[in-house]
Design an enzyme around this catalytic site. Structure first.
Site, PDB file in Angstrom:
ATOM      1  N   GLU A 151      -1.199  -1.155  -4.841  1.00 46.95           N
ATOM      2  CA  GLU A 151      -2.567  -0.479  -5.229  1.00 46.95           C
ATOM      3  C   GLU A 151      -2.211   0.652  -6.148  1.00 46.95           C
ATOM      4  OE1 GLU A 151      -5.984   0.666  -2.199  1.00 46.95           O
ATOM      5  OE2 GLU A 151      -4.431   1.949  -2.036  1.00 46.95           O
TER       6      GLU A 151
ATOM      7  N   ASP B 285      -2.543   0.752   7.326  1.00 41.07           N
ATOM      8  CA  ASP B 285      -1.921   0.621   5.902  1.00 41.07           C
ATOM      9  C   ASP B 285      -1.411  -0.616   6.020  1.00 41.07           C
ATOM     10  OD1 ASP B 285      -1.889   3.416   5.119  1.00 41.07           O
ATOM     11  OD2 ASP B 285      -0.754   3.823   7.054  1.00 41.07           O
TER      12      ASP B 285
ATOM     13  N   ASP C 132       0.936  -1.155   0.125  1.00 41.87           N
ATOM     14  CA  ASP C 132      -0.053   0.234   0.121  1.00 41.87           C
ATOM     15  C   ASP C 132       1.056   1.369   0.188  1.00 41.87           C
ATOM     16  OD1 ASP C 132      -2.281   1.782   0.097  1.00 41.87           O
ATOM     17  OD2 ASP C 132      -2.207   1.519   2.524  1.00 41.87           O
TER      18      ASP C 132
END
Length: 177
Positions: A66, A138, A7
């Site tokens: 992502e 996260d 992430d």
């Protein structure tokens, strides 16, 4: 197969490693890399070195990141894009193929709803990886990215197996004719 989900973030870069064995998923590790200060180059270096060390330690065989979304703040979007570059570079340097997924696709895969909130995502990650303890939000997001990629890899493997089966059947039928 081990999968690392990443992430991207300039201040907090989440990572999560899972192992898949058939349709079973198991948590391996997760964490958050932090960078501080005003010197962008040094912050990116900290993230790169940290992520490279995580990859070397946990030896994933696949990686997923992502995709970023566009913010109203162009400067923040640019900085996030640079952190995302690190998230793509470190696994590529380790020889890993990197999958990229939109946030809505990750949520749809993990929760079943493309507009799920963070609480719902964390709940489903806990459900799919029993006993997992997140280092933070996260890291939980990174584990969701890894789960999404694992499901993609499982689906791709099933499709390849089906295609090989169809090809073999076609060869057998041509021999008989």
């Amino acid at each position: 197969m081990r999968v690392i989900g990443i992430d991207p973030g300039l201040r907090n870069l989440g990572w999560g490693v899972i192992e898949m064995d058939g349709s079973r998923l198991r948590h391996v590790a997760n964490g958050i890399l932090h960078s501080e200060g005003k010197d962008l180059a040094k912050r990116l270096l900290v993230l790169h070195e940290g992520l490279s060390a995580v990859i070397a330690t946990h030896a994933p065989e696949a990686a997923a990141v992502e995709q970023t979304f566009v913010n109203k703040d162009a400067v923040a979007t640019l900085k996030l894009g640079q952190a995302r570059g690190i998230a793509l570079l470190a696994p590529a340097q380790a020889g890993l193929e990197v999958g990229e997924y939109a946030p809505n696709a990750i949520k749809k895969t993990v929760v079943g709803v493309g507009h799920a909130d963070k609480t719902q995502v964390q709940h489903m990650v806990r459900h799919q990886l029993p006993g997992v303890q997140f280092e933070g939000a996260d890291a939980a997001d990174a584990l969701a990215i890894a789960i999404c990629h694992a499901f993609y890899l499982q689906s791709a493997a099933r499709m390849n197996a089906a295609q090989l089966s169809r090809d073999a059947l076609g060869t057998t039928q041509r021999r008989r004719a």
